[in-house]
Enzyme design. Structure first.
Site, short mmCIF file in Angstrom:
data_model
loop_
_atom_site.label_atom_id
_atom_site.label_comp_id
_atom_site.label_asym_id
_atom_site.label_seq_id
_atom_site.Cartn_x
_atom_site.Cartn_y
_atom_site.Cartn_z
N GLY A 113 19.01 5.81 31.39
CA GLY A 113 19.93 6.01 30.29
C GLY A 113 21.35 6.06 30.80
O GLY A 113 21.68 5.45 31.82
N CYS A 114 22.19 6.78 30.13
CA CYS A 114 23.60 6.89 30.51
C CYS A 114 23.73 7.50 31.90
O CYS A 114 23.14 8.53 32.20
CB CYS A 114 24.34 7.76 29.49
SG CYS A 114 26.08 7.99 29.89
#
Length: 180
Positions: free
Chosen positions: A15-16
């Site tokens: 993810g981020c």
């Protein structure tokens, strides 16, 4: 005098990169964490290009660690606790190939450990893990403003509502691995 300790580097996508970076900066034995992009086609992608989905890169963190203080297996156990390895190209509201789950190894010994841990995750999730396992390629350091983002901006909305809960989950689940 040069530091005689052997270090290793592993690159992870979950993810981020702000979320992963914020957690791994607190892990005992982690010497450096750098946000970047990897396993895409462009040689020097920008954040805007990666977010546009045209480069094929994942948002990643490159983690340099001392294997005498924290094992690769422990780093991967943290990884699989702080992100959802069963959602393809997505973590929460972050959607796109840049948010995929991936382990990008730097040598065959790391790949062997990662295969073992990923098999355990697949067993625990009923075979639903979509984490890709590949050798690292086309790594590019993210822009300076992405580095140490959570430390610099803890009150920013995304940090407060997305990153901070992942940090708390790590602290609760892995207190033994926290830096003193």
């Amino acid at each position: 005098m040069e530091d005689p300790r052997p270090t290793q580097t592993i690159t992870l996508a979950g993810g981020c990169f702000w979320c992963l970076e914020a957690v791994y900066e607190q892990v005992r034995g982690v010497l450096a964490v750098e946000s970047g992009y990897s396993n895409g086609e462009a040689l020097a992608p920008s954040y805007d290009e990666v977010c546009g989905g045209t480069t094929g890169h994942a948002e990643v963190v490159r983690i340099e660690f001392d294997p005498a203080a924290v094992s690769l297996r422990e780093l991967l156990e943290v990884f699989f606790t702080i992100h959802d390895p069963t959602t393809r190209n997505r973590q929460g509201n972050d959607v796109g190939t840049q948010y995929r789950s991936g382990i990008y190894t730097h040598d065959e010994a790391q790949a062997a450990v990662a295969r073992e841990v990923l098999a355990e995750v697949n067993e625990a999730t009923g075979g639903r893990a979509v984490t890709e396992l590949e050798p690292l390629r086309n790594y590019w350091r993210a822009e300076d403003y992405h580095q140490h983002y959570f430390v610099k901006h803890p009150g920013q909305g995304y940090c407060a509502f997305v990153v901070a809960p992942k940090v708390e989950k790590f602290r609760h689940s892995f207190a033994r691995l926290m830096k003193g």
